[in-house]
Every structure is written in structure tokens, then in C-alpha cells.
Design a protein around this motif. Structure first.
Motif, mmCIF file in Angstrom:
data_model
loop_
_atom_site.group_PDB
_atom_site.id
_atom_site.type_symbol
_atom_site.label_atom_id
_atom_site.label_comp_id
_atom_site.label_asym_id
_atom_site.label_seq_id
_atom_site.Cartn_x
_atom_site.Cartn_y
_atom_site.Cartn_z
ATOM 1 N N ILE A 255 1.024 -1.231 0.119
ATOM 2 C CA ILE A 255 -0.142 -0.090 -0.323
ATOM 3 C C ILE A 255 0.466 1.376 0.005
ATOM 4 C CG2 ILE A 255 -1.311 1.331 1.591
ATOM 5 C CD1 ILE A 255 -2.255 -1.643 2.598
ATOM 6 N N SER A 256 0.689 2.385 -1.153
ATOM 7 C CA SER A 256 1.600 2.843 -0.558
ATOM 8 C C SER A 256 0.713 5.180 -0.277
ATOM 9 C CB SER A 256 2.129 3.512 -2.344
ATOM 10 O OG SER A 256 2.709 2.298 -2.783
ATOM 11 N N PHE A 257 1.338 5.347 -0.125
ATOM 12 C CA PHE A 257 0.551 6.274 0.411
ATOM 13 C C PHE A 257 0.890 7.782 0.811
ATOM 14 C CE2 PHE A 257 1.870 3.603 4.319
ATOM 15 C CZ PHE A 257 2.436 4.711 4.799
ATOM 16 N N VAL A 258 0.450 8.676 0.996
ATOM 17 C CA VAL A 258 0.824 10.054 1.022
ATOM 18 C C VAL A 258 0.316 10.715 2.181
ATOM 19 C CG1 VAL A 258 1.927 12.237 0.827
ATOM 20 C CG2 VAL A 258 1.677 10.682 -1.323
ATOM 21 N N THR A 259 1.040 10.754 3.511
ATOM 22 C CA THR A 259 0.660 10.815 4.821
ATOM 23 C C THR A 259 0.213 12.501 5.024
ATOM 24 O OG1 THR A 259 2.066 9.880 6.027
ATOM 25 C CG2 THR A 259 1.181 11.469 7.387
ATOM 26 N N GLY A 260 -1.049 12.282 5.758
ATOM 27 C CA GLY A 260 -1.605 14.225 5.442
ATOM 28 C C GLY A 260 -2.824 14.600 5.323
ATOM 29 N N ARG A 261 -3.732 15.318 4.615
ATOM 30 C CA ARG A 261 -5.123 15.881 5.449
ATOM 31 C C ARG A 261 -5.614 16.231 3.778
ATOM 32 N NH1 ARG A 261 -6.519 20.164 6.598
ATOM 33 N NH2 ARG A 261 -8.268 20.165 7.061
ATOM 34 N N ARG A 262 -6.961 16.194 3.979
ATOM 35 C CA ARG A 262 -7.829 16.839 2.897
ATOM 36 C C ARG A 262 -8.121 18.412 3.601
ATOM 37 N NH1 ARG A 262 -6.433 14.339 -1.517
ATOM 38 N NH2 ARG A 262 -7.500 12.783 -1.035
ATOM 39 N N LYS A 263 -7.082 19.461 2.245
ATOM 40 C CA LYS A 263 -7.939 20.721 2.437
ATOM 41 C C LYS A 263 -9.901 20.798 3.395
ATOM 42 C CE LYS A 263 -3.525 22.594 0.938
ATOM 43 N NZ LYS A 263 -2.606 23.631 0.024
ATOM 44 N N GLN A 264 -9.987 20.387 2.041
ATOM 45 C CA GLN A 264 -11.442 20.677 3.006
ATOM 46 C C GLN A 264 -11.795 19.432 2.379
ATOM 47 O OE1 GLN A 264 -12.254 23.992 -0.681
ATOM 48 N NE2 GLN A 264 -13.420 24.433 0.872
ATOM 49 N N GLN A 265 -12.348 18.309 3.484
ATOM 50 C CA GLN A 265 -13.216 17.334 3.681
ATOM 51 C C GLN A 265 -14.383 17.099 3.776
ATOM 52 O OE1 GLN A 265 -11.448 15.759 6.983
ATOM 53 N NE2 GLN A 265 -9.465 15.614 6.587
ATOM 54 N N THR B 19 -22.808 26.403 3.011
ATOM 55 C CA THR B 19 -21.151 26.789 3.761
ATOM 56 C C THR B 19 -21.217 26.565 4.868
ATOM 57 O OG1 THR B 19 -21.316 27.731 1.290
ATOM 58 C CG2 THR B 19 -19.948 28.447 2.716
ATOM 59 N N ALA B 20 -22.133 26.936 5.630
ATOM 60 C CA ALA B 20 -21.557 27.157 7.089
ATOM 61 C C ALA B 20 -21.366 25.955 8.049
ATOM 62 C CB ALA B 20 -22.466 28.228 7.661
ATOM 63 N N LEU B 21 -22.170 24.896 7.210
ATOM 64 C CA LEU B 21 -22.417 23.484 8.057
ATOM 65 C C LEU B 21 -20.492 23.221 7.884
ATOM 66 C CD1 LEU B 21 -26.020 22.655 7.633
ATOM 67 C CD2 LEU B 21 -24.214 22.610 9.992
ATOM 68 N N SER B 22 -20.285 22.904 6.300
ATOM 69 C CA SER B 22 -19.118 22.647 5.710
ATOM 70 C C SER B 22 -17.764 22.932 6.198
ATOM 71 C CB SER B 22 -19.070 22.284 4.085
ATOM 72 O OG SER B 22 -19.037 24.133 3.741
ATOM 73 N N ASN B 23 -18.346 24.337 6.465
ATOM 74 C CA ASN B 23 -16.769 25.332 7.177
ATOM 75 C C ASN B 23 -16.609 24.456 8.542
ATOM 76 O OD1 ASN B 23 -16.386 27.576 5.070
ATOM 77 N ND2 ASN B 23 -17.732 28.918 5.741
ATOM 78 N N GLU B 24 -17.484 24.827 9.413
ATOM 79 C CA GLU B 24 -17.238 23.570 10.732
ATOM 80 C C GLU B 24 -16.909 22.594 11.577
ATOM 81 O OE1 GLU B 24 -17.278 23.261 14.467
ATOM 82 O OE2 GLU B 24 -17.700 25.590 13.106
ATOM 83 N N PHE B 25 -17.784 21.541 9.818
ATOM 84 C CA PHE B 25 -17.020 20.180 9.866
ATOM 85 C C PHE B 25 -15.426 20.592 9.525
ATOM 86 C CE2 PHE B 25 -15.849 16.767 7.318
ATOM 87 C CZ PHE B 25 -16.878 15.578 7.656
ATOM 88 N N ASN B 26 -15.021 21.669 8.941
ATOM 89 C CA ASN B 26 -13.904 21.143 8.346
ATOM 90 C C ASN B 26 -12.906 21.897 9.185
ATOM 91 O OD1 ASN B 26 -13.857 19.996 5.562
ATOM 92 N ND2 ASN B 26 -14.405 22.092 5.187
ATOM 93 N N ARG B 27 -13.252 22.734 9.856
ATOM 94 C CA ARG B 27 -12.804 23.636 11.397
ATOM 95 C C ARG B 27 -12.070 21.867 11.814
ATOM 96 N NH1 ARG B 27 -12.926 24.798 16.527
ATOM 97 N NH2 ARG B 27 -15.089 24.197 16.818
ATOM 98 N N GLN B 28 -13.310 21.441 12.697
ATOM 99 C CA GLN B 28 -12.977 20.674 13.702
ATOM 100 C C GLN B 28 -12.130 19.038 12.730
ATOM 101 O OE1 GLN B 28 -16.867 18.860 15.338
ATOM 102 N NE2 GLN B 28 -17.848 21.458 15.072
ATOM 103 N N GLN C 240 -9.684 19.124 10.521
ATOM 104 C CA GLN C 240 -8.209 19.128 10.851
ATOM 105 C C GLN C 240 -7.968 19.542 11.869
ATOM 106 O OE1 GLN C 240 -7.734 23.962 9.421
ATOM 107 N NE2 GLN C 240 -5.280 24.008 9.689
ATOM 108 N N GLN C 241 -8.383 20.182 13.369
ATOM 109 C CA GLN C 241 -8.349 20.049 14.356
ATOM 110 C C GLN C 241 -7.990 18.764 15.142
ATOM 111 O OE1 GLN C 241 -11.076 21.322 17.424
ATOM 112 N NE2 GLN C 241 -9.527 22.845 18.168
ATOM 113 N N GLU C 242 -9.199 17.505 14.820
ATOM 114 C CA GLU C 242 -8.875 16.508 15.078
ATOM 115 C C GLU C 242 -7.410 15.557 14.457
ATOM 116 O OE1 GLU C 242 -11.771 12.462 15.782
ATOM 117 O OE2 GLU C 242 -11.505 13.808 13.647
ATOM 118 N N PHE C 243 -7.370 15.922 12.834
ATOM 119 C CA PHE C 243 -6.592 15.028 12.094
ATOM 120 C C PHE C 243 -5.381 15.930 13.117
ATOM 121 C CE2 PHE C 243 -8.771 13.052 9.167
ATOM 122 C CZ PHE C 243 -8.069 13.002 8.615
ATOM 123 N N GLU C 244 -4.395 17.283 12.847
ATOM 124 C CA GLU C 244 -3.637 17.541 13.732
ATOM 125 C C GLU C 244 -3.023 17.438 14.341
ATOM 126 O OE1 GLU C 244 -3.802 22.055 12.643
ATOM 127 O OE2 GLU C 244 -3.166 21.877 10.192
#
Length: 499
Positions: A316-326, A370-379, A381-385
Motif C-alpha cells: 500500500i502506498s500513501f502520502v501522509t496528510g489530510r484533505r484541505k477541505q474534507q 457553506t456554514a456547516l461545511s466550514n465548521e465540519f472542516n474546522r473540526q 483539521q483540528q482532529e487530524f493535526e
């Protein structure tokens, strides 16, 4: 007030099955039920990565929310119990410690237990930090029984998660979902159609079927068919902190008695996982192609199995990281399509679980997301980091001198938040966490102490007890734990009772 807008979200299409797709389908069907029309498209010809076989205790909440019976779950997934992760050779070669679930010791007042343990060490005590972990002692004794509280004690019972066959879990959840009106469609996607706005309109299968929806959930794995190939959500690459980019996975014959913990064994150019199931053992080697070639990795993995392999290793090949907008436009990425963090702390399935729960909490009433997706993405990002930093911690704290991978990880610059935490612990033994962070202070303490980072000082409250009082306090804890472990049944007998 009832949503009557014709623009409301009713049709949901999950693209991809596997663990991510069917966990998503099961939870949406359970919680939203009649309110949405839920379909899942997958193809039997596309394989899944399927290495996420070890979990953390939060998986119990997910299964409970679905109303799943634990005994049935263990039978159907060939599952076993996990009390922690044993890390071998991560400090120095020959070292071993465990990130055991649950508490270590018992807090006294405003200072956590590890401060009192450090104070006792300074006064000549030579006990192990893990002498005061019920989970650790039960894990090493191969024992288990579910109980929320120890008899006649303020201490909680064993905190546990599961080892299970991810493919069998996906099949189990597929049956669960289809019983709750989720429609599965077999087929390969030929193209993705978009609206003039850029939103996804439909996916078109190779047989000509057109599947449209209001909300699309990308569970297509590392392909990220919708979120990246179609919507170009972008990717934060973290390989400069986590240089491993490859894994080999192979099953081997089961070994009995089954041990109730995962093993993460550091080798020259990477680390090996060993996950005991009822019917086999899951094994793999995570490594950096920059420091180890595929053939060397294969030989390292196969020569360190504890039983004969049941197949050829699969890469399995991978690149560690996260989608900027999940969550981008009308598409949410869940699972490997949302990012990749190596399974060192068994977070792969948890990241699916938390994303599904987050989606339920942020589920849109209308197509203005838009508002919901922004909050989803904020949470997200915080979790992944936060998880990223905890994984980096293991690599960075190594003291190995046998391979350039370990030297690189020891000398690399760290994310600012992690560097600040390390500095704080080195000086004061303090660990503070954000309220919604995944890993507890005790989890951090076990990795820091387990990899030989002893702080320069500890909380002054710990000096409020005399040496004799500390000795008595520790002796009482040891006695409670040893009596409890002695009375526990073996894990093997517990599993037999569930079959």
C-alpha cells in the motif's frame, strides 16, 4: 419549525463501500432513517485497503449507537479484545512500554498521579509507572472481563477496544444497513457529472446508470474520486514530519492464547504491527521508501512473523496528510479519501467514526451547506493535526542509532504545538490538552515516560506526602490491581463464552 424547502437534502449517495462506506451507511440509516433516501454504490472488482483492524475504546460507543450486541459483533468479525498497544524498540533497542487504555494510578487533589510517581522516584522508589495500570497488568497476564467499576474500589474497570477483521466488519454493517432500507448498487463509476455551480450532479456507471443525489459522500479510499479528482479539494502533505510512505500487509496463522493488545515493533527502517484475531493474525510493516526498498521491507516483515504467512505481502502506498477541505461543495470525504495517518495509534477506523458522527451532527437541512461545511472542516483539521502530533511524538523521541530514518525523525523540526508541549513536559512534567482532543493526558504521559523523557521537575503538591505516605499509597494501589487481575478470567475463556 419543519423543513419544507424543496431545496432540502433528501437523496444521499455514498461512493465506495469497505469499512468507511458501510460505517457511514449504517449510522446514517440508524439516525436519519426515513428522512433521507440513502444509496451506496460499490464494485466487487475494486479491493479495499482493509488493514484497519485495531481500534480504540470509542468504537464501543459507535457500536452501541447502532444497537449492536457485543457478543454477536465479536462472533461475526472474528474479533478480540484490545487493552492497549505495546511499543517495542521505540526508545532504545530492547525497550518496551505500553500505551494502555484507562487510567494509571489515582489522582490526588489537583495533581495527576504521575507527579506523585515522579516524586517517589526522586525519593528512591524503583517501581514501574505501569505497575499502577490495571489495563497493563491484565494485558500482560492475558486476562479480561468487562466491568465498569472494580468491586469495593473507586477505580474504574478495564477500558477496552477491539481487534477485528475489517472486511468482516464491513460485511456485517452491510447486512445491518440493507435491513434498514439502504440500497446497494453494484457498479463501476465511468464519470462524474457536475452542475454549472461546480457541485456534483451525478455519477455515471459503466453500464449507463446515472445516480444523482443532493449530497455525495466520498468513501472511495486513496483514489479520492470525488473530493480530489473531481472537486480538487487540495492536500496538506505531512511527509516532512512523517516520512513513511509505504506499507506491506500480510495475514499469518493465529497464535494461541490470543493476547489482548496490539504490538508496534520498531525495526531499522520502519515499524511492524501485529494484531491478534480469533482466526488469524494481522501483520504489516510501515516504512519509508526513502530509507528502505521494497525487497528489504518484505524480508524484514516476513522474517519477523510469529507464525506462517497465509498470503503474499500486499503493498500500500500513501502520502501522509489530510484533505484541505474534507467537505467541499456538496461532497463529504470520509475514510482514506479524507486523508491518511499511519495506524501507529490505531486511529484509522476512529477517524471514520468521528467523521460520520460529525456529519450526522452537521447534516444539512437544505442545499446551502457553506456554514456547516466550514465548521465540519474546522473540526476535522483540528482532529487530524492533534493525532498527527501524537504520532510524530513516538518517532521524534527515539534514541536509536542504527538507521538513518530514526536519526532524521529525532533531528527534524517539529510542529509548533508539539514543540511547546515537549518543552512544557521537560521542565514541569505537565501535559494539558484541548477539551475535544482524542488522546488523554495519561496517553501522553505513557509515551513520554515510556520513551525515556524524564522531566526536570514535578508539581510541588507531590511533595506534600512523605516517603512513607507515598509508599503506602502505591502499595494499596498495587494490591487492588493485583487482586483484581488474579480474579479475572483469561481472555481465551471470555471469547469462548461469547461464541
Amino acid at each position: 419549525m419543519k423543513n419544507t424547502d424543496l431545496n432540502q437534502v433528501r437523496r444521499v449517495l455514498i461512493v465506495g463501500g469497505g469499512t468507511a462506506g458501510w460505517m457511514t451507511a449504517a449510522m446514517l440509516a440508524r439516525i436519519l432513517g426515513e428522512q433521507i433516501d440513502l444509496q451506496l454504490v460499490e464494485s466487487d472488482t475494486i479491493g479495499t485497503v482493509g488493514v484497519g483492524e485495531a481500534t480504540i475504546p470509542a468504537i464501543q460507543h459507535f457500536n452501541a449507537a447502532l444497537g449492536i450486541n457485543e457478543a454477536e459483533f465479536l462472533r461475526e468479525t472474528k474479533g478480540s479484545i484490545k487493552l492497549g498497544i505495546q511499543f517495542e524498540n521505540w526508545g532504545r533497542q530492547g525497550d518496551s512500554y505500553m500505551h494502555a487504555f484507562g487510567p494509571v494510578g489515582r489522582q490526588l487533589g489537583m495533581a495527576s498521579f504521575h507527579h506523585f510517581w515522579l516524586a517517589a522516584q526522586a525519593k528512591g522508589d524503583n517501581s514501574s509507572f505501569w505497575d499502577y495500570s490495571l489495563n497493563y497488568q491484565a494485558a500482560k497476564a492475558g486476562k479480561f472481563s468487562p466491568q465498569s467499576q472494580l468491586p469495593n474500589s473507586p477505580l474504574p474497570g478495564l477500558q477496552y477496544a477491539y481487534h477485528f477483521d475489517a472486511g468482516l466488519y464491513a460485511a456485517f454493517l452491510r447486512r445491518y444497513s440493507e435491513q434498514r432500507r439502504v440500497k446497494r448498487i453494484e457498479g463501476l463509476i465511468a464519470k462524474v457529472e457536475q452542475k454549472p455551480s461546480g457541485d456534483i450532479a451525478a455519477v455515471v456507471l459503466t453500464d449507463g446508470q446515472v445516480l444523482s443525489a443532493d449530497l455525495f459522500i466520498d468513501c472511495s479510499g486513496l483514489r479520492a474520486l470525488l473530493i480530489e479528482q473531481t472537486l480538487a479539494a487540495g492536500y496538506d502533505n505531512w511527509q516532512h514530519w512523517l516520512p513513511c510512505d509505504s506499507a506491506l500487509a500480510v495475514p499469518s496463522e493465529a497464535r494461541y492464547p490470543i493476547v489482548p493488545y496490539t504490538r508496534a515493533i520498531a525495526h531499522g527502517g520502519g515499524w511492524q504491527w501485529r494484531i491478534p484475531l480469533q482466526h488469524r493474525t494481522g501483520n504489516g510493516l510501515v516504512y519509508s521508501s526513502r530509507f528502505l526498498d521494497d525487497e528489504q521491507a518484505k524480508q524484514t516483515l516476513l522474517s519477523n512473523l510469529d507464525a506462517p504467512a497465509l498470503a503474499e505481502p500486499r503493498k500500500i502506498s500513501f502520502v501522509t496528510g489530510r484533505r484541505k477541505q474534507q467537505w467541499r461543495r456538496n461532497c463529504v470525504a470520509i475514510g482514506l479519501s479524507s486523508g491518511f495517518l499511519e495506524p501507529l495509534e490505531s486511529t484509522s477506523i476512529h477517524l471514520i467514526q468521528s467523521a460520520v458522527v460529525r456529519l450526522v451532527q452537521c447534516f444539512p437541512a437544505t442545499q446551502d451547506m457553506t456554514a456547516l461545511s466550514n465548521e465540519f472542516n474546522r473540526q476535522s483539521q483540528q482532529e487530524f493535526e492533534a493525532i498527527r502530533d501524537f504520532i510524530i511524538l513516538h518517532y521524534h523521541l527515539n534514541q536509536r542509532t542504527d538507521h538513518p530514518l530514526w536519526q532524521y525523525c529525532r533531528e527534524m523540526a517539529l510542529p509548533d504545538a508539539l514543540a511547546q508541549r515537549l518543552e512544557l513536559f521537560r521542565h514541569s512534567a505537565q501535559i494539558f490538552r484541548q477539551q475535544d482532543e482524542l488522546f488523554t493526558e495519561v496517553a501522553w504521559q505513557q509515551v513520554l515516560l515510556g520513551q525515556n523523557l524524564l522531566p526536570a521537575s514535578y508539581h510541588p503538591l507531590a511533595d506534600s506526602l512523605t516517603k512513607a505516605q507515598l509508599t503506602g499509597f502505591f502499595a494499596d494501589l498495587k494490591q487492588v490491581i493485583s487482586k483484581t487481575v488474579a480474579a479475572l478470567p483469561s481472555l481465551q475463556s471470555f471469547l469462548q463464552s461469547q461464541s
